[in-house]
Enzyme design. Sequence first.
Site, short mmCIF file in Angstrom:
data_model
loop_
_atom_site.label_atom_id
_atom_site.label_comp_id
_atom_site.label_asym_id
_atom_site.label_seq_id
_atom_site.Cartn_x
_atom_site.Cartn_y
_atom_site.Cartn_z
N PRO A 128 22.31 -31.21 -11.67
CG PRO A 128 21.19 -33.15 -11.00
CD PRO A 128 22.55 -32.64 -11.38
CE1 TYR A 129 23.88 -25.60 -5.28
CE2 TYR A 129 25.66 -25.35 -6.86
CZ TYR A 129 24.99 -24.92 -5.74
OH TYR A 129 25.42 -23.80 -5.07
CE1 TYR A 130 27.68 -24.36 -11.48
CE2 TYR A 130 28.12 -26.72 -11.33
CZ TYR A 130 28.55 -25.40 -11.18
OH TYR A 130 29.81 -25.13 -10.72
#
Length: 214
Positions: A128-130
């Site tokens: 999700p961060y990427y």
Amino acid sequence: MNILVIGANGQIGKHVISQLKDHKEHAVRAMVRKQEQADAFDGAGVEPVLADLEGTVSELAEVMKGSDAIVFTAGSGGSTGSDKTLLIDLDGAVKTMEAAEQAGISRYVMVSAMHAEDRSSWSDKIKPYYVAKHYADRLLESSSLNYTILRPGGLLNEPGRGKIAANTEGNEKSIPREDVASVIVAVLDAENTYRKAISLVSGEQSIQEVVQNI
């Protein structure tokens, strides 16, 4: 140049503030979310600005007034869930881009992540961060801003070495946060880095030499 650092209370942000507060050519303001964070910067001789990335674009544009450049180093942090990653690392970042355009500020430096542009390289643990970084970068690239996107490798808390490599596929995969901050300061008025994305790891060349040759 008057610089507004968004995410000034983060680890990279603090290094940026430290390097800019006594800079001969730049003045700096620290954007933070909490009053106690603002009080800490005020005591250190840095002008704090209270604002929330979950606020409105107009509110962010208001606090940006008088700035010549925006540095985005904010992040939701590893202890929050995917919802905050979406709200801060993606939507919060995009709102600052829109606010900068609304406030008439053209210079924008974004701290992203190594391989944010390459889905095949993303770790499942922090996907999700990427995703957030990928789409924030893409929207920045489609904006009218004179952006520089910095994509550092694994971030280290050790002292900066002052030696980096850019856009390389070498063996080195990490970089001290202090060196990332030094690159931010170096690219602020380097027009050759405008509208470019730059991957960063530790290396053998000086930061100034690398920036000059981007």
